[in-house]
Design an enzyme around this catalytic site. Structure first.
Site, PDB file in Angstrom:
ATOM      1  N   GLU A  38       0.368   4.169   0.775  1.00  0.00           N
ATOM      2  CA  GLU A  38      -0.079   4.225  -0.629  1.00  0.00           C
ATOM      3  C   GLU A  38       0.167   5.618  -1.209  1.00  0.00           C
ATOM      4  OE1 GLU A  38      -3.998   2.428  -1.206  1.00  0.00           O
ATOM      5  OE2 GLU A  38      -3.237   0.498  -0.524  1.00  0.00           O
ATOM      6  N   GLU A  62      -0.644  -4.415   4.448  1.00  0.00           N
ATOM      7  CA  GLU A  62      -2.086  -4.701   4.408  1.00  0.00           C
ATOM      8  C   GLU A  62      -2.302  -5.909   3.507  1.00  0.00           C
ATOM      9  OE1 GLU A  62      -4.439  -1.239   3.253  1.00  0.00           O
ATOM     10  OE2 GLU A  62      -3.111   0.086   4.379  1.00  0.00           O
TER      11      GLU A  62
HETATM   12  O1  AHR Z   1      -7.773  -1.026   4.201  1.00  0.00           O
HETATM   13  C1  AHR Z   1      -8.540  -0.121   3.485  1.00  0.00           C
HETATM   14  C2  AHR Z   1      -7.720   0.759   2.557  1.00  0.00           C
HETATM   15  O2  AHR Z   1      -7.098  -0.049   1.608  1.00  0.00           O
HETATM   16  C3  AHR Z   1      -6.573   1.486   3.202  1.00  0.00           C
HETATM   17  O3  AHR Z   1      -6.963   2.686   3.773  1.00  0.00           O
HETATM   18  C4  AHR Z   1      -5.652   1.729   2.045  1.00  0.00           C
HETATM   19  O4  AHR Z   1      -4.306   1.750   2.439  1.00  0.00           O
HETATM   20  C5  AHR Z   1      -5.940   0.560   1.105  1.00  0.00           C
HETATM   21  O5  AHR Z   1      -6.181   0.979  -0.174  1.00  0.00           O
END
Ligand code: AHR
Length: 474
Positions: free
Chosen positions: A171, A282
């Protein structure tokens, strides 16, 4: 009313890689500490310090990928503080508290070997340097007489580890540095230039985001190439834990924006070498109750397990584009598959979704044609309505065996008749994850009834259910 489903057996498509069923762990809340790691000598730990019960459950599930150490934490992580005898104490900037660095590179990579997962390491582009990244990779992959390979041997590991996947930050448009895509593109060129020269066999994953970010990033790579193998996206489904029906439906309506994001990102990256794939770094349901103050912990319910099945269906269907997908996160954080509190360790309903749906692993996708299906009107949280097919079906083939996963998130039964375009069904058996209550926390798959007649199979999908059918062709 019955939905007729024809599985088109003559048209086997892309293979569903095991990496589609990946996981993610971060130094956040009780995911690592108190989750997969307890520390040597602690109650419930094995001789190395891993949480024995958690390890057994994950091994049994067959973890395919484990991404680490972040998340946001990855861009503040300095790997040398987590090896050898002297471990440094630092603040965990993003998630609070102290990071004692008890669990570092060796603990992570040994864990991956023990549970059979492919490790995926996220490099620090936020506060790190190219040299730090190269040194880390030398520690992991290098051979003696390289100094970091010697350090690794001193720390008990002679043989290099096997790590193919490396992420270029996390991110970077937000917690990873609040960068502009043009600046990040320069960093990706710089890092990938040195990394690929030193370690040509690794795969590098660059950070993707919105279509605007991806467009500017890809435009920059088009003008001056970067040596990347994949672009990542994050796909969280925001929902209320104390949900109502509309909120529940929106989880499934999110299919629309997720699919759009995948198609748009794919459309852009095909302009590059033609070899760059997508990685969903993710994904998962993120309840409103999961916050920094509680370590982003949330319960697991049948409803979020069904939402996971819906997302996995999407990722499998795009197997030609998506190389890997990792649910966030494995234990005690967000959409976990295991919840661990002291000696109480239990799988969540999503654990069983993975167990069931992994039957598709290694299979080739078969087109599925639905006739007479009901369409469930659900809201796309980014705007508009989406008609969710009932059931949502994915089929794959391996040799003579066909697997079909049938998802019915609606509140009514769905009757289906299954047939194969090229031949008859010789035998079929099914298991289903189904509960009377969407909020159920303890559900496990049970055998489901299938009847065979004239080479076709009939079954009833209960409300809020996932059914996995295994078919043998005659
Ligand atoms: O998974 C939790 C957070 O969500 C992670 O650290 C980040 O990459 C995302 O915003």
């Amino acid at each position: 009313m019955e939905t007729r489903i024809t599985i088109v057996t003559e048209l086997a498509g892309a293979e569903v890689s095991g990496l589609t069923f990946g996981h993610f762990v971060e130094h956040l809340g009780r995911c690592i500490y108190g989750g997969i790691w307890l520390g040597r000598g602690s109650e419930g730990a094995d001789e190395e310090g891993y949480n024995l019960r958690v390890k057994e459950l994950l091994k049994d599930l067959g973890l395919e990928v484990l991404r680490w150490p972040g998340g946001c934490f990855g861009d503040q992580y300095h790997w040398e503080e987590g090896i050898g005898k002297d471990r440094r104490v630092r603040r965990n900037i993003w998630w609070g508290g102290y990071e004692l660095h008890e669990f570092g590179t060796d603990e992570f990579l040994r864990y991956c070997e023990e549970v059979g997962a492919e490790p995926y390491v996220s490099l620090n582009l936020g506060t790190g340097t190219v040299q730090e990244a190269l040194d880390w990779m030398e520690y992991v992959l290098g051979e003696r007489p390289l100094s970091y390979a010697e350090r690794r041997a001193e720390n008990g590991r002679e043989e290099p580890y096997k790590v193919r996947y490396w992420g270029l930050g996390n991110e970077t448009w937000g917690c990873g540095g609040n960068m502009r895509p043009e600046h990040y593109a320069d960093l990706v060129r710089q890092y990938s230039n040195f990394i690929k020269a030193a370690f040509p066999d690794v795969k590098l994953v660059a950070v993707g985001h919105t279509t605007d970010w991806n467009r500017r990033l890809v435009a920059s790579f088009w003008e001056r190439p970067a040596r990347i193998d994949a672009l990542s996206v994050h796909q969280y489904t925001r929902a209320k834990e104390d949900w109502d029906e509309e909120d529940y439906r929106r989880c499934f309506g999110s299919r629309a924006w997720k699919e759009r994001q995948i198609s748009e990102a794919w459309g852009l990256i095909t302009a590059l070498s033609g070899k760059v794939k997508l990685v969903v770094d993710e994904w998962g349901v993120w309840y409103d109750t999961a916050r920094r103050e509680n370590g982003l912990i949330q319960k697991g319910h049948l409803k979020d397990a069904l939402s996971a099945a819906s997302d996995l269906h999407l990722y499998m269907r795009h197997a030609d584009k998506i190389e890997m997908a990792n649910i966030a996160q494995t234990v005690n954080v967000l959409h976990s598959v295991v919840l661990a509190e002291g000696s109480e360790v239990k799988p969540t309903p999503t654990y069983f979704v993975f167990k069931m749906i992994k039957g598709h692993k290694g299979g080739r996708l078969l087109p599925v044609v639905l006739e007479g299906e009901r369409k469930w009107p659900v809201e796309d949280p980014s705007g508009g309505e989406y008609l969710y097919p009932l059931p949502d079906a994915v089929a794959t083939v391996k040799g003579n065996e066909i697997s079909a996963s049938l998802l019915n998130p609606s509140e009514e039964d769905v009757k289906v008749e299954l047939s194969l375009s090229g031949g008859d069904i010789g035998s079929a058996e099914a298991v289903a994850l189904v509960g009377s209550d969407l909020q159920a926390e303890d559900v496990e798959p049970v055998p489901a009834e299938v009847s065979l007649e004239g080479g076709r199979a009939r079954l009833k999908l209960g409300p809020a259910s996932l059914t996995m059918v295994r078919i043998e062709r005659r």
